[in-house]
Design an enzyme around this catalytic site. Structure first.
Site, PDB file in Angstrom:
ATOM      1  N   GLY A  38       0.334   8.085  -8.490  1.00 16.34           N
ATOM      2  CA  GLY A  38       0.525   9.463  -8.768  1.00 16.34           C
ATOM      3  C   GLY A  38       0.584   9.989 -10.119  1.00 16.34           C
ATOM      4  N   GLU A  93       7.604   9.649 -13.552  1.00 19.71           N
ATOM      5  CA  GLU A  93       7.118   9.752 -12.068  1.00 19.71           C
ATOM      6  C   GLU A  93       6.278  11.036 -12.007  1.00 19.71           C
ATOM      7  OE1 GLU A  93       6.994   9.221  -9.088  1.00 19.71           O
ATOM      8  OE2 GLU A  93       8.877   8.576  -8.186  1.00 19.71           O
ATOM      9  N   ASP A  94       5.502  11.079 -10.923  1.00 24.94           N
ATOM     10  CA  ASP A  94       4.567  12.296 -10.735  1.00 24.94           C
ATOM     11  C   ASP A  94       5.634  13.450 -10.248  1.00 24.94           C
ATOM     12  OD1 ASP A  94       5.223  11.198  -8.216  1.00 24.94           O
ATOM     13  OD2 ASP A  94       3.140  11.000  -7.744  1.00 24.94           O
ATOM     14  N   ASP A  97      10.507  14.705  -4.834  1.00 24.16           N
ATOM     15  CA  ASP A  97      10.478  15.678  -3.475  1.00 24.16           C
ATOM     16  C   ASP A  97      11.818  15.534  -2.803  1.00 24.16           C
ATOM     17  OD1 ASP A  97       9.580  16.859  -1.330  1.00 24.16           O
ATOM     18  OD2 ASP A  97       8.582  15.041  -0.442  1.00 24.16           O
ATOM     19  N   LYS A 125      10.422  19.354  -6.283  1.00 24.99           N
ATOM     20  CA  LYS A 125      10.590  20.518  -5.377  1.00 24.99           C
ATOM     21  C   LYS A 125      12.040  20.247  -5.034  1.00 24.99           C
ATOM     22  CE  LYS A 125       6.381  18.963  -2.958  1.00 24.99           C
ATOM     23  NZ  LYS A 125       5.735  18.226  -1.743  1.00 24.99           N
ATOM     24  N   PHE A 146       2.662  20.935  -0.134  1.00 22.27           N
ATOM     25  CA  PHE A 146       2.106  19.807  -0.708  1.00 22.27           C
ATOM     26  C   PHE A 146       0.871  20.146  -1.775  1.00 22.27           C
ATOM     27  CE2 PHE A 146      -0.558  16.191   0.111  1.00 22.27           C
ATOM     28  CZ  PHE A 146       0.391  15.130  -0.048  1.00 22.27           C
ATOM     29  N   ASP A 153      -2.405  12.823  -4.790  1.00 20.53           N
ATOM     30  CA  ASP A 153      -3.628  12.845  -3.732  1.00 20.53           C
ATOM     31  C   ASP A 153      -3.435  13.201  -2.512  1.00 20.53           C
ATOM     32  OD1 ASP A 153      -1.706  10.718  -2.966  1.00 20.53           O
ATOM     33  OD2 ASP A 153      -3.507   9.923  -1.853  1.00 20.53           O
ATOM     34  N   ARG A 159      -7.042  12.840  -7.010  1.00 20.65           N
ATOM     35  CA  ARG A 159      -6.530  12.499  -8.282  1.00 20.65           C
ATOM     36  C   ARG A 159      -6.965  12.756  -9.388  1.00 20.65           C
ATOM     37  NH1 ARG A 159      -2.465   9.097  -6.167  1.00 20.65           N
ATOM     38  NH2 ARG A 159      -2.759   7.708  -4.413  1.00 20.65           N
TER      39      ARG A 159
HETATM   40  P1  5GP Z   1      10.414  11.414  -2.457  1.00 22.99           P
HETATM   41  O1  5GP Z   1      10.889   9.963  -2.180  1.00 22.99           O
HETATM   42  O2  5GP Z   1      10.912  12.097  -3.514  1.00 22.99           O
HETATM   43  O3  5GP Z   1      10.425  12.199  -1.257  1.00 22.99           O
HETATM   44  O4  5GP Z   1       8.919  11.244  -2.667  1.00 22.99           O
HETATM   45  C1  5GP Z   1       8.333  11.052  -3.855  1.00 22.99           C
HETATM   46  C2  5GP Z   1       6.885  10.590  -3.699  1.00 22.99           C
HETATM   47  O5  5GP Z   1       6.278  11.321  -2.717  1.00 22.99           O
HETATM   48  C3  5GP Z   1       6.238  10.945  -5.035  1.00 22.99           C
HETATM   49  O6  5GP Z   1       6.133   9.980  -5.904  1.00 22.99           O
HETATM   50  C4  5GP Z   1       4.730  11.284  -4.232  1.00 22.99           C
HETATM   51  O7  5GP Z   1       4.130  10.122  -4.070  1.00 22.99           O
HETATM   52  C5  5GP Z   1       5.126  11.689  -2.895  1.00 22.99           C
HETATM   53  N1  5GP Z   1       4.978  13.327  -2.975  1.00 22.99           N
HETATM   54  C6  5GP Z   1       5.875  14.274  -2.775  1.00 22.99           C
HETATM   55  N2  5GP Z   1       5.646  15.354  -2.738  1.00 22.99           N
HETATM   56  C7  5GP Z   1       4.118  15.267  -2.726  1.00 22.99           C
HETATM   57  C8  5GP Z   1       3.272  16.411  -2.805  1.00 22.99           C
HETATM   58  O8  5GP Z   1       3.251  17.587  -2.771  1.00 22.99           O
HETATM   59  N3  5GP Z   1       1.847  15.800  -3.046  1.00 22.99           N
HETATM   60  C9  5GP Z   1       1.458  14.647  -2.915  1.00 22.99           C
HETATM   61  N4  5GP Z   1       0.414  14.093  -3.260  1.00 22.99           N
HETATM   62  N5  5GP Z   1       2.282  13.488  -3.204  1.00 22.99           N
HETATM   63  C10 5GP Z   1       3.979  14.060  -2.934  1.00 22.99           C
END
Ligand code: 5GP
Length: 169
Positions: A38, A93-94, A97, A125, A146, A153, A159
């Site tokens: 990402g 990092e992208d 969440d 977020k 999302f 993606d 992407r």
């Molecule tokens: P976390 O562990 O913080 O819940 O999740 C992080 C990862 O979840 C991110 O690096 C990403 O790959 C994926 N992710 C979280 N939210 C989104 C979103 O809105 N869209 C997409 N495509 N991936 C997300």
């Protein structure tokens, strides 16, 4: 799809983030570690704006698969090739969440005795957070929806978009 962040807005923010990052490292060498897949566009845009000695490396963690929610289980699918010991590691990092991925990576990388460990994340977020985690350089706070594009993606699609959009929005 509804555009959330235009390509122009993203590029302007990446400029500002790079300025902050350059100021923080003050000319010290940096190892910019991209969290695949990402963050690949953000990492590529960011490292081109960093000054001084910059090395790059890549890791990959388990992602959502085709589901739009976090499993809470973080698996390292590909590790970095280079040592982190005594280096200024910048994790790129992208999106943050629930925070679980970043928390796990921060803990794992801290065991590798870097000189410093900082995190640059393009998106966050805050309302989705399950665990607290520090982000040193943040691009944008976004609502709990999302999003796709600019590296992110949905089942490996979108992407390549230059902007970020809400899927189904
Ligand atoms: P976390 O562990 O913080 O819940 O999740 C992080 C990862 O979840 C991110 O690096 C990403 O790959 C994926 N992710 C979280 N939210 C989104 C979103 O809105 N869209 C997409 N495509 N991936 C997300």
């Amino acid at each position: 799809m509804t555009t959330l962040l235009t390509e122009k807005a993203i590029q302007q923010r990446v400029d500002e983030m790079a300025r902050d990052i350059n100021a923080a490292y003050a000319g010290e060498p940096v190892l910019a570690v991209c969290v695949l897949k990402g963050a690949f566009l953000f990492h590529a845009d960011l490292v081109r704006r960093l000054v001084g000695e910059v090395a790059v490396d890549f890791i990959q963690v388990s992602s959502y698969g085709t589901e739009q929610r976090s499993s809470g289980i973080v698996q390292l699918k590909k590790d970095a090739d280079t040592s982190f010991e005594d280096r200024n590691v910048l994790l790129v990092e992208d999106i943050v969440d629930t925070g679980q991925t970043l928390k796990h990576l921060r803990e794992l990388f801290a065991t590798r005795r870097p000189k410093s460990l900082r995190v640059a994340a393009l998106l966050s977020k805050p309302s989705a957070r399950v665990v607290e985690v520090d982000v040193d350089f943040l691009g944008f706070e976004i609502p709990n929806e999302f999003v796709v594009g600019y590296g992110l993606d949905s089942a490996e699609q979108y992407r390549n978009l230059g902007h970020i959009a809400v899927l189904g929005g």
